[in-house]
Each structure stands twice: as structure tokens, then as C-alpha cells.
Scaffold this active site. Structure first.
Site, mmCIF file in Angstrom:
data_model
loop_
_atom_site.group_PDB
_atom_site.id
_atom_site.type_symbol
_atom_site.label_atom_id
_atom_site.label_comp_id
_atom_site.label_asym_id
_atom_site.label_seq_id
_atom_site.Cartn_x
_atom_site.Cartn_y
_atom_site.Cartn_z
ATOM 1 N N ASP A 81 3.069 45.469 48.261
ATOM 2 C CA ASP A 81 3.998 44.571 48.959
ATOM 3 C C ASP A 81 5.309 44.574 48.196
ATOM 4 O OD1 ASP A 81 5.375 42.475 50.176
ATOM 5 O OD2 ASP A 81 3.598 41.199 50.331
ATOM 6 N N ASP A 92 11.372 42.606 53.626
ATOM 7 C CA ASP A 92 10.083 42.374 52.973
ATOM 8 C C ASP A 92 9.043 43.150 53.772
ATOM 9 O OD1 ASP A 92 7.864 41.222 51.738
ATOM 10 O OD2 ASP A 92 8.176 39.217 52.580
ATOM 11 N N HIS A 155 6.736 34.208 57.418
ATOM 12 C CA HIS A 155 7.717 33.223 56.947
ATOM 13 C C HIS A 155 9.122 33.632 57.345
ATOM 14 C CE1 HIS A 155 8.594 36.220 53.777
ATOM 15 N NE2 HIS A 155 7.296 36.454 53.846
ATOM 16 N N HIS A 163 11.001 32.843 50.857
ATOM 17 C CA HIS A 163 10.198 32.058 51.805
ATOM 18 C C HIS A 163 10.994 30.876 52.320
ATOM 19 C CE1 HIS A 163 6.403 33.784 49.797
ATOM 20 N NE2 HIS A 163 6.589 34.383 50.946
ATOM 21 N N GLU A 187 3.233 38.912 58.746
ATOM 22 C CA GLU A 187 2.317 39.547 57.787
ATOM 23 C C GLU A 187 0.885 39.041 57.878
ATOM 24 O OE1 GLU A 187 2.930 38.860 53.555
ATOM 25 O OE2 GLU A 187 4.569 37.506 53.973
ATOM 26 N N GLU A 281 2.783 44.273 56.885
ATOM 27 C CA GLU A 281 3.957 43.400 57.011
ATOM 28 C C GLU A 281 5.215 44.167 57.400
ATOM 29 O OE1 GLU A 281 5.284 41.557 53.312
ATOM 30 O OE2 GLU A 281 6.222 39.926 54.416
HETATM 31 MN MN MN Z 1 6.394 38.263 53.099
HETATM 32 MN MN MN Z 2 5.794 40.840 51.411
#
Ligand code: MN
Ligand code: MN
Length: 296
Positions: A81, A92, A155, A163, A187, A281
Site C-alpha cells: 500500500d 493512494d 476515506h 484520512h 479500498e 485500492e
Molecule cells: Mn487509503
Molecule cells: Mn492506501
């Protein structure tokens, strides 16, 4: 909103993800893979929005190696990630890699759940509700006879903030609330376990600045200044600080910063039923149309 920087961040995140995916192999050293991906992000003109996360098997998130960690990849299910910031705008994204040969379906469940949720968002745009996204993810993962992790979620993403509200559920919460316009991460996490994560199995080595406080020791003050300058409110890890300040100074400094409440700790999250966890994600921009910014 600085959409140009956001698109650049997304593009670099996608490229770093694909680069990293090819490095995750049985026998390679975990810390070297993280270092290489972070160097790649910098070489492409981005900044890691948080330390590259490598979470194995039943660890779902918030995991990365320390500077002296000798661990190598073996036959694990690996979640990679990573996030990239460009002028504070963040992309992200995450991918799961199965080195065990046993979890192809678990990964497929998470990826299909993410892709179906993305299709839904493309179809409905800003009017899609949180419940609809959660339901789509949950139904898809259940169709593979796995569970979504209910207390991990997508998020919003803000400027230098990884976030922000809303929490985008991975199960049907019944929330009849529209997602609206903005930047969001979708995600899903799928698991063979209980569908819940908890913290406390290992010590945290990922932190972020909460509020600068008066600091007594010189060490801690130097580290705090460095954090403010280099990372702002984005998460950082002990590995980065140890490379600059050494192990002893970093540990003492962080201890004091935690005691006064200047930094927040993110301990590793493990699956409560000790189930194996997969994740997928992407980051999206919802304006008049929907754009997946971390797609290659
Ligand atoms: Mn994330
Ligand atoms: Mn992530």
C-alpha cells in the site's frame, strides 16, 4: 483544487505500485523493497504520502519494517500500500501479491469488490450513497465466500491529509448519505477470518504529527522540527528518522513526543480471527465526471 498535482500524484503512485509489485518476491529483503519504492517515488517527482506499507498475511495494515529489519519475503500474502503526495495532493493505492499460491481467490474478491464499487461510482457520480458502495463491496466479497473487514474503510483525501471524512464503508451500513464531490480512496479488504481488525499485537513504528508542543529535551526538539519541515501532517516512520538521527536518539525523541501528545501512533492492525487478508485500492476524483487517478 490543484487537479494537475493530484493527477501527477496518482500517476506516480500507480507507477510506483507496479514497480513495487515486481520487487515483491520470495527471498527479497522487505526493507530494501520499501527503500527502493520510496526512492522511485522521489525519482518520479513525488513524496511518499506515508511510509510504504507492507502488511503480511493476517496483518491488514499499518505495517512497515524498521531500519535494521532483516526479514525477507517467503510464502506470504503481501499487501503493498503506497501513497504519493505532489504539492500536498495525494494519490493512494494498494495491490495484493500472493507468494503462497493459495490465495488467488481472496485477492480476486478484493479486486472485484473495488472494481464494482468504482463502476457504481462512475455510473452514479456524486449522488452514490455510502450504503450503496458498502453493499456492493460486501455482496461481491460474500459471493467468494469471504468476509469484508468491517472496521477498515475507504476515506476522503485532503491536502497533506491522508484520512478525511467520510468513512467509505466496506459493508452495508445503511447510510443514506451521498458521497459528493472530492477526492476519495476506495479500498476493500477481504479475509478468511472474522472480518474485524484490532491493534496491539506489535509496537507502532508509524506516526504523524498532531500538534507541536513545548519539548524539554534537545533530541526530541530536533526530531520535532525535522518532522514539521519534512512531513508536515503526513505519516512518517522510525526507519526514516533512524537513518538521519540514529536509533537511540530516534527512540528517545519519539518516546517524549508521544508522552506529550505531539504525535499520534498507528500500531499494526491484525485480523481478529487470524484470517489472511487481501486488499485492493484506487483513488478517485469526483467532479462533474469520475476519474480514477491511480490507474495505469
Ligand atoms: Mn487509503
Ligand atoms: Mn492506501
Amino acid at each position: 483544487m490543484d487537479v494537475e498535482s493530484l493527477r501527477k500524484a496518482g500517476k506516480i503512485a500507480a507507477e510506483a505500485r507496479e514497480f513495487g509489485k515486481n520487487l515483491v518476491k520470495s527471498g527479497s529483503k522487505v526493507v530494501e523493497v520499501c527503500d527502493k519504492i520510496e526512492a522511485k517515488i522521489a525519482s518520479l517527482g513525488g513524496q511518499p504520502a506515508f511510509p510504504v506499507q507492507v502488511s503480511l498475511n493476517h496483518i491488514a495494515a499499518h505495517s512497515c519494517p524498521d531500519l535494521n529489519d532483516e526479514a525477507t519475503f517467503t510464502d506470504q500474502l503481501v499487501k503493498l500500500d503506497l501513497g504519493v503526495a505532489v504539492n500536498g495532493m495525494i494519490g493512494d493505492n494498494a495491490v495484493s501479491i500472493d507468494l503462497s499460491g493459495n490465495h488467488a481467490d481472496l485477492i480476486k474478491a478484493a479486486e472485484e469488490a473495488r472494481d464494482k464499487a468504482l463502476d457504481l461510482v462512475k455510473e452514479k457520480g456524486e449522488n452514490v450513497t455510502l450504503a450503496e458502495i458498502g453493499r456492493t463491496i460486501e455482496t461481491t466479497i460474500h459471493s467468494y465466500n469471504f468476509k469484508p473487514i468491517r472496521n477498515l474503510s475507504g476515506h476522503g483525501l485532503g491536502e497533506n491529509l491522508i484520512h478525511t471524512p467520510p468513512t467509505i464503508p466496506n459493508h452495508d451500513t445503511g447510510e443514506d448519505v451521498k458521497l459528493g464531490k472530492g477526492v476519495f480512496a476506495i479500498e476493500p479488504f477481504s479475509t478468511t477470518g472474522a472480518g474485524l481488525v484490532a491493534e496491539g499485537e506489535h509496537e507502532a513504528n508509524i506516526f504523524s504529527l498532531v500538534a507541536p508542543k513545548p519539548i524539554r529535551s534537545v533530541f526530541a526538539r530536533q526530531i520535532l522540527q525535522h518532522i514539521e519541515k519534512e512531513y508536515s501532517t503526513l505519516p512518517f516512520t522510525t526507519r526514516w528518522l533512524m537513518a538521519k538521527f540514529g536509533e537511540g536518539k530516534t527512540k528517545l525523541g519519539l518516546k517524549e513526543l508521544r508522552q506529550v501528545g505531539a504525535i499520534h501512533a498507528y500500531p499494526p492492525l491484525f485480523e481478529r480471527g487470524k484470517g489472511v487478508v487481501a486488499q485492493a485500492e484506487h483513488t478517485i476524483l469526483i467532479d462533474d465526471k469520475v476519474e480514477i487517478i491511480t490507474q495505469t
